[in-house]
Motif scaffolding. Sequence first.
Motif, PDB file in Angstrom:
ATOM      1  N   PRO A   1     -45.288  31.562 159.736  1.00 41.84           N
ATOM      2  CA  PRO A   1     -45.783  30.549 158.798  1.00 41.84           C
ATOM      3  C   PRO A   1     -44.646  30.118 157.879  1.00 41.84           C
ATOM      4  O   PRO A   1     -43.729  30.879 157.606  1.00 41.84           O
ATOM      5  N   GLU A   2     -44.716  28.885 157.428  1.00 39.69           N
ATOM      6  CA  GLU A   2     -43.683  28.387 156.532  1.00 39.69           C
ATOM      7  C   GLU A   2     -43.686  29.217 155.258  1.00 39.69           C
ATOM      8  O   GLU A   2     -44.740  29.578 154.742  1.00 39.69           O
ATOM      9  N   ALA A   3     -42.505  29.536 154.805  1.00 40.39           N
ATOM     10  CA  ALA A   3     -42.397  30.332 153.584  1.00 40.39           C
ATOM     11  C   ALA A   3     -42.968  29.539 152.418  1.00 40.39           C
ATOM     12  O   ALA A   3     -42.711  28.353 152.271  1.00 40.39           O
ATOM     13  N   SER A   4     -43.754  30.232 151.609  1.00 40.52           N
ATOM     14  CA  SER A   4     -44.308  29.549 150.447  1.00 40.52           C
ATOM     15  C   SER A   4     -43.225  29.497 149.376  1.00 40.52           C
ATOM     16  O   SER A   4     -42.256  30.235 149.401  1.00 40.52           O
ATOM     17  N   GLU A   5     -43.417  28.625 148.439  1.00 40.25           N
ATOM     18  CA  GLU A   5     -42.463  28.493 147.347  1.00 40.25           C
ATOM     19  C   GLU A   5     -42.384  29.834 146.622  1.00 40.25           C
ATOM     20  O   GLU A   5     -43.403  30.417 146.277  1.00 40.25           O
ATOM     21  N   PRO A   6     -41.190  30.346 146.396  1.00 40.59           N
ATOM     22  CA  PRO A   6     -41.094  31.592 145.643  1.00 40.59           C
ATOM     23  C   PRO A   6     -41.545  31.346 144.206  1.00 40.59           C
ATOM     24  O   PRO A   6     -41.440  30.243 143.692  1.00 40.59           O
ATOM     25  N   ASP A   7     -42.065  32.410 143.593  1.00 33.49           N
ATOM     26  CA  ASP A   7     -42.477  32.278 142.209  1.00 33.49           C
ATOM     27  C   ASP A   7     -41.265  31.904 141.370  1.00 33.49           C
ATOM     28  O   ASP A   7     -40.174  32.410 141.580  1.00 33.49           O
ATOM     29  N   ALA A   8     -41.474  31.018 140.463  1.00 31.49           N
ATOM     30  CA  ALA A   8     -40.384  30.589 139.589  1.00 31.49           C
ATOM     31  C   ALA A   8     -39.980  31.760 138.690  1.00 31.49           C
ATOM     32  O   ALA A   8     -40.823  32.543 138.258  1.00 31.49           O
ATOM     33  N   THR A   9     -38.708  31.895 138.429  1.00 27.42           N
ATOM     34  CA  THR A   9     -38.220  32.932 137.533  1.00 27.42           C
ATOM     35  C   THR A   9     -38.680  32.590 136.125  1.00 27.42           C
ATOM     36  O   THR A   9     -38.518  31.454 135.680  1.00 27.42           O
ATOM     37  N   PRO A  10     -39.237  33.569 135.408  1.00 24.37           N
ATOM     38  CA  PRO A  10     -39.641  33.282 134.027  1.00 24.37           C
ATOM     39  C   PRO A  10     -38.441  32.874 133.186  1.00 24.37           C
ATOM     40  O   PRO A  10     -37.296  33.204 133.502  1.00 24.37           O
ATOM     41  N   ALA A  11     -38.712  32.189 132.111  1.00 20.26           N
ATOM     42  CA  ALA A  11     -37.653  31.762 131.188  1.00 20.26           C
ATOM     43  C   ALA A  11     -36.892  32.975 130.662  1.00 20.26           C
ATOM     44  O   ALA A  11     -37.424  34.088 130.629  1.00 20.26           O
ATOM     45  N   GLN A  12     -35.641  32.740 130.264  1.00 15.88           N
ATOM     46  CA  GLN A  12     -34.840  33.837 129.725  1.00 15.88           C
ATOM     47  C   GLN A  12     -35.495  34.386 128.464  1.00 15.88           C
ATOM     48  O   GLN A  12     -36.007  33.641 127.627  1.00 15.88           O
ATOM     49  N   CYS A  13     -35.446  35.709 128.339  1.00 11.95           N
ATOM     50  CA  CYS A  13     -35.979  36.352 127.135  1.00 11.95           C
ATOM     51  C   CYS A  13     -35.184  35.897 125.919  1.00 11.95           C
ATOM     52  O   CYS A  13     -33.974  35.688 125.993  1.00 11.95           O
ATOM     53  N   VAL A  14     -35.871  35.736 124.827  1.00 12.23           N
ATOM     54  CA  VAL A  14     -35.216  35.466 123.552  1.00 12.23           C
ATOM     55  C   VAL A  14     -35.539  36.637 122.627  1.00 12.23           C
ATOM     56  O   VAL A  14     -36.541  37.338 122.802  1.00 12.23           O
ATOM     57  N   ASP A  15     -34.671  36.828 121.663  1.00  7.95           N
ATOM     58  CA  ASP A  15     -34.781  37.981 120.772  1.00  7.95           C
ATOM     59  C   ASP A  15     -36.182  38.137 120.176  1.00  7.95           C
ATOM     60  O   ASP A  15     -36.709  39.245 120.083  1.00  7.95           O
ATOM     61  N   GLU A  16     -36.781  37.025 119.796  1.00 14.10           N
ATOM     62  CA  GLU A  16     -38.075  37.069 119.111  1.00 14.10           C
ATOM     63  C   GLU A  16     -39.209  37.591 119.997  1.00 14.10           C
ATOM     64  O   GLU A  16     -40.269  37.950 119.485  1.00 14.10           O
ATOM     65  N   GLN A  17     -39.011  37.647 121.308  1.00 16.72           N
ATOM     66  CA  GLN A  17     -40.049  38.142 122.214  1.00 16.72           C
ATOM     67  C   GLN A  17     -40.035  39.659 122.357  1.00 16.72           C
ATOM     68  O   GLN A  17     -40.921  40.214 123.002  1.00 16.72           O
ATOM     69  N   LEU A  18     -39.039  40.312 121.793  1.00 14.96           N
ATOM     70  CA  LEU A  18     -38.799  41.706 122.139  1.00 14.96           C
ATOM     71  C   LEU A  18     -38.841  42.649 120.952  1.00 14.96           C
ATOM     72  O   LEU A  18     -38.560  42.269 119.826  1.00 14.96           O
ATOM     73  N   ALA A  19     -39.186  43.894 121.260  1.00 13.74           N
ATOM     74  CA  ALA A  19     -39.049  45.012 120.325  1.00 13.74           C
ATOM     75  C   ALA A  19     -38.019  45.950 120.944  1.00 13.74           C
ATOM     76  O   ALA A  19     -37.843  45.976 122.162  1.00 13.74           O
ATOM     77  N   LEU A  20     -37.334  46.728 120.107  1.00 12.55           N
ATOM     78  CA  LEU A  20     -36.257  47.597 120.574  1.00 12.55           C
ATOM     79  C   LEU A  20     -36.510  49.027 120.117  1.00 12.55           C
ATOM     80  O   LEU A  20     -36.898  49.265 118.978  1.00 12.55           O
ATOM     81  N   ALA A  21     -36.277  49.975 121.036  1.00  5.72           N
ATOM     82  CA  ALA A  21     -36.358  51.404 120.710  1.00  5.72           C
ATOM     83  C   ALA A  21     -35.098  52.096 121.197  1.00  5.72           C
ATOM     84  O   ALA A  21     -34.487  51.672 122.181  1.00  5.72           O
ATOM     85  N   TYR A  22     -34.714  53.157 120.517  1.00  2.00           N
ATOM     86  CA  TYR A  22     -33.547  53.971 120.862  1.00  2.00           C
ATOM     87  C   TYR A  22     -34.073  55.306 121.366  1.00  2.00           C
ATOM     88  O   TYR A  22     -34.833  55.986 120.666  1.00  2.00           O
ATOM     89  N   VAL A  23     -33.702  55.683 122.583  1.00  3.92           N
ATOM     90  CA  VAL A  23     -34.134  56.957 123.151  1.00  3.92           C
ATOM     91  C   VAL A  23     -32.880  57.766 123.489  1.00  3.92           C
ATOM     92  O   VAL A  23     -32.149  57.426 124.434  1.00  3.92           O
ATOM     93  N   ALA A  24     -32.627  58.807 122.684  1.00  6.94           N
ATOM     94  CA  ALA A  24     -31.443  59.647 122.885  1.00  6.94           C
ATOM     95  C   ALA A  24     -31.534  60.370 124.225  1.00  6.94           C
ATOM     96  O   ALA A  24     -32.629  60.686 124.713  1.00  6.94           O
ATOM     97  N   ARG A  25     -30.373  60.601 124.814  1.00  8.22           N
ATOM     98  CA  ARG A  25     -30.279  61.376 126.059  1.00  8.22           C
ATOM     99  C   ARG A  25     -29.376  62.585 125.796  1.00  8.22           C
ATOM    100  O   ARG A  25     -28.243  62.662 126.282  1.00  8.22           O
ATOM    101  N   PRO A  26     -29.863  63.560 125.017  1.00 16.09           N
ATOM    102  CA  PRO A  26     -29.023  64.703 124.639  1.00 16.09           C
ATOM    103  C   PRO A  26     -28.552  65.514 125.845  1.00 16.09           C
ATOM    104  O   PRO A  26     -27.481  66.111 125.804  1.00 16.09           O
TER     105      PRO A  26
END
Length: 174
Positions: free
Chosen positions: A27-52
């Motif tokens: 079967p003909e390949a369907s259109e691939p899903d469009a890549t979501p827009a680039q993340c911007v800082d305001e969309q994200l939260a940040l955590a620091y996880v130490a690797r002792p």
Amino acid sequence: MTPTPAADAATSGDGAEALAPETEQAPEASEPDATPAQCVDEQLALAYVARPQDSGAGQFFANLVFTNVSASDCSFDGWPGLVAEDADGAMLGGPALAEGGSSDLAVLAANGGVAIAPLHGGMPGAYGCPATTSTALRAFLSSDGAGPGVTVAQAIPVCSDRTSTLGLGPLIAG
């Protein structure tokens, strides 16, 4: 299916060609899903996880965990920017240097999708620079670095001059 002669049909002793089933067209390949827009800082939260378990001998390791807190999927391919800051928001040391050889597109699903950037730090004494301790880390994902960044409170040893003691790997979908 209608049988058709095989491309390299074998012949029997009486000269008849062996038949192979007709190959079905994929079967003909369907259109691939469009890549979501680039993340911007305001969309994200940040955590620091130490690797002792990985740290020692004048080095430390951690994971910076970026979580999409927005209602939209977003994507990122590459290395986030990262700086250490003092309590007033002034940059300490130099920006983190990119580590690792390649990156792949990381897609962070809406409302909780996660991606991780591995962090590597060296103790300031190994660099011969004046030492201090950060109060926060600020990461930048906006393509031009002009966004506000994403901040996490974290005390780590850094240089007080512009010497970079940090290395950061590419963002990896988690």
